[in-house]
Design an enzyme around this catalytic site. Sequence first.
Site, PDB file in Angstrom:
ATOM      1  N   LYS A   1     -42.276  82.842  26.959  1.00 32.61           N
ATOM      2  CA  LYS A   1     -40.829  82.949  26.752  1.00 32.61           C
ATOM      3  C   LYS A   1     -40.209  81.643  27.257  1.00 32.61           C
ATOM      4  O   LYS A   1     -40.035  81.427  28.453  1.00 32.61           O
ATOM      5  CB  LYS A   1     -40.269  84.157  27.520  1.00 32.61           C
ATOM      6  CG  LYS A   1     -38.776  84.369  27.296  1.00 32.61           C
ATOM      7  CD  LYS A   1     -38.064  83.778  28.467  1.00 32.61           C
ATOM      8  CE  LYS A   1     -36.603  83.895  28.557  1.00 32.61           C
ATOM      9  NZ  LYS A   1     -35.847  82.769  28.044  1.00 32.61           N
TER      10      LYS A   1
ATOM     11  N   GLY B   1     -38.331  78.470  37.621  1.00 33.07           N
ATOM     12  CA  GLY B   1     -36.888  78.535  37.417  1.00 33.07           C
ATOM     13  C   GLY B   1     -36.176  78.748  38.737  1.00 33.07           C
ATOM     14  O   GLY B   1     -36.664  78.329  39.793  1.00 33.07           O
ATOM     15  N   SER B   2     -35.031  79.426  38.665  1.00 32.61           N
ATOM     16  CA  SER B   2     -34.201  79.537  39.867  1.00 32.61           C
ATOM     17  C   SER B   2     -34.812  80.499  40.885  1.00 32.61           C
ATOM     18  O   SER B   2     -35.555  81.419  40.535  1.00 32.61           O
ATOM     19  CB  SER B   2     -32.803  80.028  39.489  1.00 32.61           C
ATOM     20  OG  SER B   2     -32.853  81.401  39.173  1.00 32.61           O
TER      21      SER B   2
ATOM     22  N   GLY C   1     -36.522  84.152  40.237  1.00 42.16           N
ATOM     23  CA  GLY C   1     -37.926  84.244  40.633  1.00 42.16           C
ATOM     24  C   GLY C   1     -38.175  85.378  41.609  1.00 42.16           C
ATOM     25  O   GLY C   1     -39.140  86.138  41.468  1.00 42.16           O
TER      26      GLY C   1
ATOM     27  N   CYS D   1     -37.246  69.736  39.521  1.00 42.31           N
ATOM     28  CA  CYS D   1     -37.510  70.494  40.754  1.00 42.31           C
ATOM     29  C   CYS D   1     -37.852  69.532  41.868  1.00 42.31           C
ATOM     30  O   CYS D   1     -37.610  69.812  43.037  1.00 42.31           O
ATOM     31  CB  CYS D   1     -38.703  71.423  40.590  1.00 42.31           C
ATOM     32  SG  CYS D   1     -38.598  72.476  39.196  1.00 42.31           S
TER      33      CYS D   1
ATOM     34  N   GLU E   1     -29.740  73.554  46.681  1.00 41.96           N
ATOM     35  CA  GLU E   1     -30.199  72.816  45.500  1.00 41.96           C
ATOM     36  C   GLU E   1     -29.025  72.623  44.538  1.00 41.96           C
ATOM     37  O   GLU E   1     -28.338  73.586  44.184  1.00 41.96           O
ATOM     38  CB  GLU E   1     -31.323  73.572  44.798  1.00 41.96           C
ATOM     39  CG  GLU E   1     -31.875  72.772  43.631  1.00 41.96           C
ATOM     40  CD  GLU E   1     -33.105  73.399  42.999  1.00 41.96           C
ATOM     41  OE1 GLU E   1     -33.046  74.587  42.657  1.00 41.96           O
ATOM     42  OE2 GLU E   1     -34.116  72.684  42.846  1.00 41.96           O
TER      43      GLU E   1
HETATM   44  C1  UN1 Z   1     -40.265  69.917  37.580  1.00 45.35           C
HETATM   45  O1  UN1 Z   1     -39.319  69.241  37.895  1.00 45.35           O
HETATM   46  O2  UN1 Z   1     -40.174  71.138  37.486  1.00 45.35           O
HETATM   47  O3  UN1 Z   1     -43.625  65.525  39.484  1.00 45.35           O
HETATM   48  C2  UN1 Z   1     -41.593  69.332  37.221  1.00 45.35           C
HETATM   49  C3  UN1 Z   1     -42.774  65.417  38.605  1.00 45.35           C
HETATM   50  C4  UN1 Z   1     -43.142  65.844  37.207  1.00 45.35           C
HETATM   51  C5  UN1 Z   1     -43.026  67.310  37.058  1.00 45.35           C
HETATM   52  C6  UN1 Z   1     -41.715  67.882  37.513  1.00 45.35           C
HETATM   53  N1  UN1 Z   1     -44.481  65.421  36.919  1.00 45.35           N
HETATM   54  O4  UN1 Z   1     -41.657  64.988  38.836  1.00 45.35           O
END
Ligand code: UN1
Length: 499
Positions: free
Chosen positions: A174, A227-228, A232, A283, A384
Amino acid sequence: MADLFKNYIGGKWIESRSGETFERHNPATGELIATFTRSGPADVDDAVAAANKAFRSWRLYPAPRRGEILFKAARLLEERKEAFAREMTEEMGKVIAETRGDIQEAIDMTYYMAGEGRRMYGQTTPSEMRNKFNMSIRKPLGVAGLITPWNFPMAIPSWKMMPAIIAGNTVVLKPATYTPKLSIRLVEVLEEAGLPGGVVNIVLGSGSDVGDPLAVHPDVPLVSFTGSTETGIGVATEAARMNKRVTLEMGGKNAAIVMDDADLDLAVDGILWSAFGTTGQRCTACSRVVVHESVKDELADRLAARVVKLKLGNGLDETVDVGPVVSESQRTGIQRYVEVGKGEGAKLIAGGAAASEGDLAHGFFHEPTIFADVRPAMRIAREEIFGPVLSLIPVGSLGEAIDVVNSVEYGLSASIFSADVNNVFLAIQDINTGILYVNAGTTGAEIHLPFGGVKGTGNGHREAGTAALDFYTEWQSIYVDYSGKLQRAQIDPLTENES
Ligand code: UN1
């Protein structure tokens, strides 16, 4: 009428049962990109049934042969890299150099897991008895429900799909509603590479209509979510009641330490790239710089001077450094945090506003923004933001810097800029994150190392590397007794006169 993209269920491209659709517009220009079938729980049921059926034969398909399909898929991705990168920039907004990187990450993961088809190592280990053989092997679990975010539209689905299927599981994916097209491209490539129908299925729709029913489906023993944090934790709570295996990749508040002995040119390059690349929507993005007070003003001046030179615009233009954020609501959230930072007394030294002049008028642009003199307790230093907002936090020592890095609820990525090997190893010893960089920013993980975070970022599992196989397989320990008689473990002594 733009193209209509459909679900892929049991090897067929089909519209959702309701026949409803949703649209996606380019976040840089507002143009319509495509229309997608809008699915609900009944479509999830269909996809899980197809995946369950396919599992019966896929689990017995030799893993090296599964690998051959993935090798072919990787080659197809390589051929289409440029076209897919352009589509991704249109769909999601990040600049073309970065969307090329996103596709490359999927290529790397597909090759890597293809190779695992000929490894998939288990263990053999001696028995404590004569004429007995012990081994443990990896086995697939069944249908994996994969729920993926919009910021890495192809890379993250590949992180989850490739280890799942090389290990013999089948998949219902999804994708995020902002970025279904690039997940569809990945599934099309797998189909073309010869993956049997039903092994991978994709169902398009919202989190509540598709993601939730998938996560709680009784025939889905594995759920992988990125995700958030809020979503999660909700997924994990529901899944725990059903004793499912769940991997979570959630929020981050990643920090770079800059010590007084750091190479400041390098630090500025690394911080700008990891804070404002992907418009801060990784992330792993750097959102805090914890800087030694003796270099804080110089670093702030240099960052502020450089950040205004970053060019905002449509990411298809190779000269653009920073694309739009993914949506209006995302931009509104960023603007709110800028107000919070001002209200908390942080010093705004660059950016701070939405950008909408000229060509930027139709997109969701926001200036790269830097606050100085941020204190660790401020909300902008703890929560965040997932956008181009950076906080500079001054400290007096390495020990204080590490305490600040560790003080937030998340623990994905961190970095230290220092020329002193003692500082570097103390940071390695004491920083509590899943990923740590030395003399680089906080982004840029490579696919053959474990990826994931500690504390509020994850739940102990890792994606990527061979660590991913630990999630997508179940161990079976096997004891083969060829002595021809009953040998009782822990009970019978070893008889000396036996050969
Ligand atoms: C993400 O931001 O969810 O290490 C993944 C990194 C990338 C992957 C990021 N190779 O910044």
